[in-house]
Design a protein around this motif. Structure first.
Motif, PDB file in Angstrom:
ATOM      1  N   VAL A  35     -38.545  21.949  21.328  1.00  0.00           N
ATOM      2  CA  VAL A  35     -37.317  21.827  22.136  1.00  0.00           C
ATOM      3  C   VAL A  35     -37.424  22.712  23.378  1.00  0.00           C
ATOM      4  O   VAL A  35     -38.262  23.605  23.438  1.00  0.00           O
ATOM      5  N   ASP A  36     -36.554  22.432  24.383  1.00  0.00           N
ATOM      6  CA  ASP A  36     -36.579  23.228  25.621  1.00  0.00           C
ATOM      7  C   ASP A  36     -35.905  24.589  25.429  1.00  0.00           C
ATOM      8  O   ASP A  36     -36.334  25.586  26.003  1.00  0.00           O
ATOM      9  N   GLU A  37     -34.820  24.588  24.656  1.00  0.00           N
ATOM     10  CA  GLU A  37     -34.077  25.835  24.391  1.00  0.00           C
ATOM     11  C   GLU A  37     -33.548  25.805  22.969  1.00  0.00           C
ATOM     12  O   GLU A  37     -33.251  24.728  22.445  1.00  0.00           O
ATOM     13  N   VAL A  38     -33.411  26.987  22.368  1.00  0.00           N
ATOM     14  CA  VAL A  38     -32.793  27.078  21.036  1.00  0.00           C
ATOM     15  C   VAL A  38     -31.424  27.732  21.178  1.00  0.00           C
ATOM     16  O   VAL A  38     -31.302  28.838  21.725  1.00  0.00           O
ATOM     17  N   TRP A  39     -30.379  27.027  20.706  1.00  0.00           N
ATOM     18  CA  TRP A  39     -29.016  27.563  20.682  1.00  0.00           C
ATOM     19  C   TRP A  39     -28.659  27.851  19.229  1.00  0.00           C
ATOM     20  O   TRP A  39     -28.810  26.995  18.354  1.00  0.00           O
ATOM     21  N   LEU A  40     -28.176  29.062  18.985  1.00  0.00           N
ATOM     22  CA  LEU A  40     -27.854  29.499  17.625  1.00  0.00           C
ATOM     23  C   LEU A  40     -26.359  29.747  17.487  1.00  0.00           C
ATOM     24  O   LEU A  40     -25.758  30.426  18.318  1.00  0.00           O
ATOM     25  N   VAL A  41     -25.774  29.189  16.421  1.00  0.00           N
ATOM     26  CA  VAL A  41     -24.373  29.485  16.102  1.00  0.00           C
ATOM     27  C   VAL A  41     -24.377  30.695  15.174  1.00  0.00           C
ATOM     28  O   VAL A  41     -25.003  30.679  14.111  1.00  0.00           O
ATOM     29  N   TYR A  42     -23.687  31.754  15.600  1.00  0.00           N
ATOM     30  CA  TYR A  42     -23.809  33.053  14.928  1.00  0.00           C
ATOM     31  C   TYR A  42     -22.479  33.530  14.358  1.00  0.00           C
ATOM     32  O   TYR A  42     -21.438  33.431  15.004  1.00  0.00           O
ATOM     33  N   THR A  43     -22.561  34.033  13.138  1.00  0.00           N
ATOM     34  CA  THR A  43     -21.454  34.801  12.575  1.00  0.00           C
ATOM     35  C   THR A  43     -22.063  35.854  11.649  1.00  0.00           C
ATOM     36  O   THR A  43     -23.277  35.842  11.423  1.00  0.00           O
ATOM     37  N   SER A  44     -21.253  36.754  11.137  1.00  0.00           N
ATOM     38  CA  SER A  44     -21.805  37.829  10.297  1.00  0.00           C
ATOM     39  C   SER A  44     -22.087  37.311   8.890  1.00  0.00           C
ATOM     40  O   SER A  44     -21.412  36.390   8.415  1.00  0.00           O
ATOM     41  N   PRO A  45     -23.074  37.912   8.201  1.00  0.00           N
ATOM     42  CA  PRO A  45     -23.353  37.498   6.823  1.00  0.00           C
ATOM     43  C   PRO A  45     -22.126  37.584   5.904  1.00  0.00           C
ATOM     44  O   PRO A  45     -21.951  36.746   5.027  1.00  0.00           O
ATOM     45  N   SER A  46     -21.267  38.573   6.118  1.00  0.00           N
ATOM     46  CA  SER A  46     -20.084  38.692   5.246  1.00  0.00           C
ATOM     47  C   SER A  46     -19.134  37.506   5.452  1.00  0.00           C
ATOM     48  O   SER A  46     -18.529  37.004   4.492  1.00  0.00           O
TER      49      SER A  46
END
Length: 201
Positions: free
Chosen positions: A126-137
């Protein structure tokens, strides 16, 4: 020039919600989970291969893959899991590459929705990686609430993946999802605006 974005996250980080929002902004979504189901759908070559490796019990009375049986076979057995992946992964890739090529030929920006993008080493595709982030808790809380899991099962599912913090350092874009869907939408639209993708819905 059309772009290919790899969308990923951890379990219960809100990736599916982001995929829906991106779809509303005109992106074409190629979904790894959908391709995985297609790879072993009733009557498919993939399902025939699964039956050859795992036996008649791999097929249920409706002629579809017996997911519960296969799940029990592969969950605690790395060798069997590798055999299953060796059947499914190449077919999934073929399905997704064909969809991607079709959308790009029509001039669309494409989102490759791949939960295990980093785990499977697909960031180069892929050209770019977008990550959806939240905390493990928060991941644990959402899993317990959404899937009615015990805290032990929720932790086991989360820790079976590369940690979300490590993934966030590997990604090109990080989209925070700590709170409401409205805030997530605003965070995503800020990214789209910054990247020049913001289109009228």
């Amino acid at each position: 020039m059309s772009k290919v974005i790899g969308l990923t996250g951890g379990i219960a980080t809100g990736k599916s919600t982001v995929a829906e929002l991106l779809k509303a902004h005109g992106f074409k979504i190629v979904d790894a989970d959908v391709a995985s189901r297609k790879a072993v759908e009733k009557g498919s070559e993939g399902l025939a291969q699964v039956k050859a490796v795992f036996g008649d019990e791999a097929i249920d009375e409706n002629g579809e893959m017996n997911r519960q049986y296969i799940g029990q076979q592969v969950f605690y057995d790395d060798e069997k899991r590798e055999k299953l992946n060796a059947i499914i992964h190449p077919i999934v890739r073929e399905i997704m590459e064909a969809e991607k090529a079709h959308y790009l030929s029509e001039g669309h920006d494409v989102v490759m929705d791949i939960p295990l993008l980093f785990e499977n080493g697909l960031e180069e595709t892929v050209d770019e990686v977008w990550l959806v982030y939240t905390s493990p808790s928060i991941q644990i809380d959402r899993l317990i609430e959404r899937n009615n899991m015990s805290i032990e099962d929720a932790k086991a599912r989360i820790y079976s993946q590369i940690s979300i913090d490590k993934k966030s350092r590997m990604a090109d874009v990080v989209i925070d999802n700590f709170d409401t869907k409205l805030e997530l939408k605003q965070n995503l639209e800020a990214v789209l605006a910054e990247k020049g993708y913001l289109k009228d819905i």
